[in-house]
Write an enzyme that holds these catalytic residues in place. Structure first.
Site, PDB file in Angstrom:
ATOM      1  CG  ASN A 113      -1.995  -1.172   1.288  1.00 42.69           C
ATOM      2  OD1 ASN A 113      -2.279  -1.832   0.169  1.00 42.69           O
ATOM      3  ND2 ASN A 113      -2.430  -1.499   2.412  1.00 42.69           N
ATOM      4  CG  HIS A 130       3.998  -1.085  -4.808  1.00 40.27           C
ATOM      5  ND1 HIS A 130       2.794  -1.804  -4.828  1.00 40.27           N
ATOM      6  CD2 HIS A 130       4.865  -2.112  -5.135  1.00 40.27           C
ATOM      7  CE1 HIS A 130       3.206  -3.092  -4.987  1.00 40.27           C
ATOM      8  NE2 HIS A 130       4.211  -3.199  -5.358  1.00 40.27           N
ATOM      9  CB  CYS A 138      12.584  16.424  -9.004  1.00 38.23           C
ATOM     10  SG  CYS A 138      13.109  17.164 -10.494  1.00 38.23           S
ATOM     11  CB  CYS A 141      17.237  17.686  -9.326  1.00 30.75           C
ATOM     12  SG  CYS A 141      15.715  18.123  -8.299  1.00 30.75           S
ATOM     13  N   GLY A 229      -5.073  -8.954   2.882  1.00 28.87           N
ATOM     14  CA  GLY A 229      -5.903  -8.133   1.904  1.00 28.87           C
ATOM     15  C   GLY A 229      -5.047  -7.902   0.692  1.00 28.87           C
ATOM     16  CB  SER A 231      -5.900  -9.989  -5.352  1.00 31.29           C
ATOM     17  OG  SER A 231      -5.043  -9.212  -6.199  1.00 31.29           O
ATOM     18  CG  LEU A 273      -8.456  -8.050   5.878  1.00 30.90           C
ATOM     19  CD1 LEU A 273      -7.792  -7.374   4.637  1.00 30.90           C
ATOM     20  CD2 LEU A 273      -7.086  -8.975   6.410  1.00 30.90           C
TER      21      LEU A 273
END
Length: 293
Positions: A113, A130, A138, A141, A229, A231, A273
């Site tokens: 998440n 992630h 940026c 830079c 939670g 898949s 959950l």
């Protein structure tokens, strides 16, 4: 690949909760969480009952970096949805995970998440596989900055844009009329004028190698892997389930719906959950407080 390690308990219904309690009570558990853990905080997932993946494909890294129009579309929709993400609070599931981590039963948390809710619940060392939507990077830079600062700049550039009605989608995205997207003004990097991107891994982009290796190390140090939670549709999370199963480590999955890892799981629970994890944490706390016979 060998057969999954077995657990002495039911695999697919509510009675399997006792199996999960025994597994977590044994300590050394590594948690891999997905979008399904955050739906009770009001954030829709991609593929569950609240998911929107079916309505349109997600933004890819290649599209974002290759098209100014795509970046305008992304930032318009993300700006519309960001307030909901920023206001979201950890739910009972996040809080139960933190209680179990604080008590030493959960050894590590890896999350797919990008909403920061594990951190908000107190699990500050959760590995955000992630990335996080509350940071911006940026592409020129490589400077990182807070999303709140960019949010204020986008407000200044786009006047009454926030007043538009928008339906929230996964990862802070939102559905908008095309005319609002076309008129949206995007802010460049303050330092170099470069392209700003949320500090998250887009579809088509690779998770940084050092982050992946850290997750493998955490899984290897654990005694069991519990998926919450997810898949497991994308390989970024599924690879850790496969890795654990190959090592003979017990894998348990709590998810409302089928997953790509079901055939590797020694226990599968189709339960909400928040209530399920709250009950697991309660039973373990009760057992820990009970005097030795």
């Amino acid at each position: 690949m060998g057969a999954p390690a077995t657990l002495d308990g039911p695999a697919t219904d509510a009675a399997g909760l006792e199996t999960l309690v025994r597994l977590v009570a044994g300590r050394g558990v590594v948690v891999l969480s997905g979008a399904g853990l955050s739906t009770e905080s009001g954030i829709p997932d991609y593929r569950g009952a609240t998911g929107s993946r079916r309505r349109r494909p997600p933004m890819t890294y290649q599209e974002f970096t290759g098209s100014e129009a795509a970046r305008r579309r992304y930032w318009a929709r993300s700006h519309a949805g960001w307030r909901t993400i920023a206001r979201a609070e950890p739910n009972a599931g996040h809080r139960a995970v933190e209680r179990l981590r604080h008590s030493g039963h959960i050894a590590a948390v890896i999350t797919q998440n990008v909403d920061g809710l594990h951190r908000a619940a107190g699990t500050r060392e959760a590995v955000e596989l992630h990335g996080g939507l509350d940071r911006v990077v940026c592409l020129g830079c490589r400077r990182t900055s807070a999303r709140e600062a960019l949010d204020r700049r986008l407000d200044e550039l786009n006047g009454d844009f926030r007043d538009a009605e928008a339906a929230l989608c996964p990862d802070g995205d939102a559905e908008l009329p095309q005319e609002l997207v076309d008129s949206f003004r995007v802010a460049p990097c303050r330092e170099c004028g470069g392209v700003l991107k949320p500090d998250v891994v887009f579809f088509g982009e690779s998770v940084p190698g050092d982050r992946v290796q850290r997750c493998y190390t955490l899984v290897d140090a654990g005694r069991a892997l519990v998926v919450l939670g997810s898949s497991l549709t994308v390989m970024s999370g599924l690879r850790f389930v496969r890795h654990a199963a190959r090592a003979g480590m017990p894998v348990a999955i709590v998810n409302q719906g089928a997953t790509r890892g079901d055939d590797l799981a020694a226990a599968k629970l189709c339960l909400p959950l928040g209530p399920a994890l709250t009950e697991v944490a309660r039973r373990i706390a009760d057992a820990d407080e009970s005097p030795e016979p």
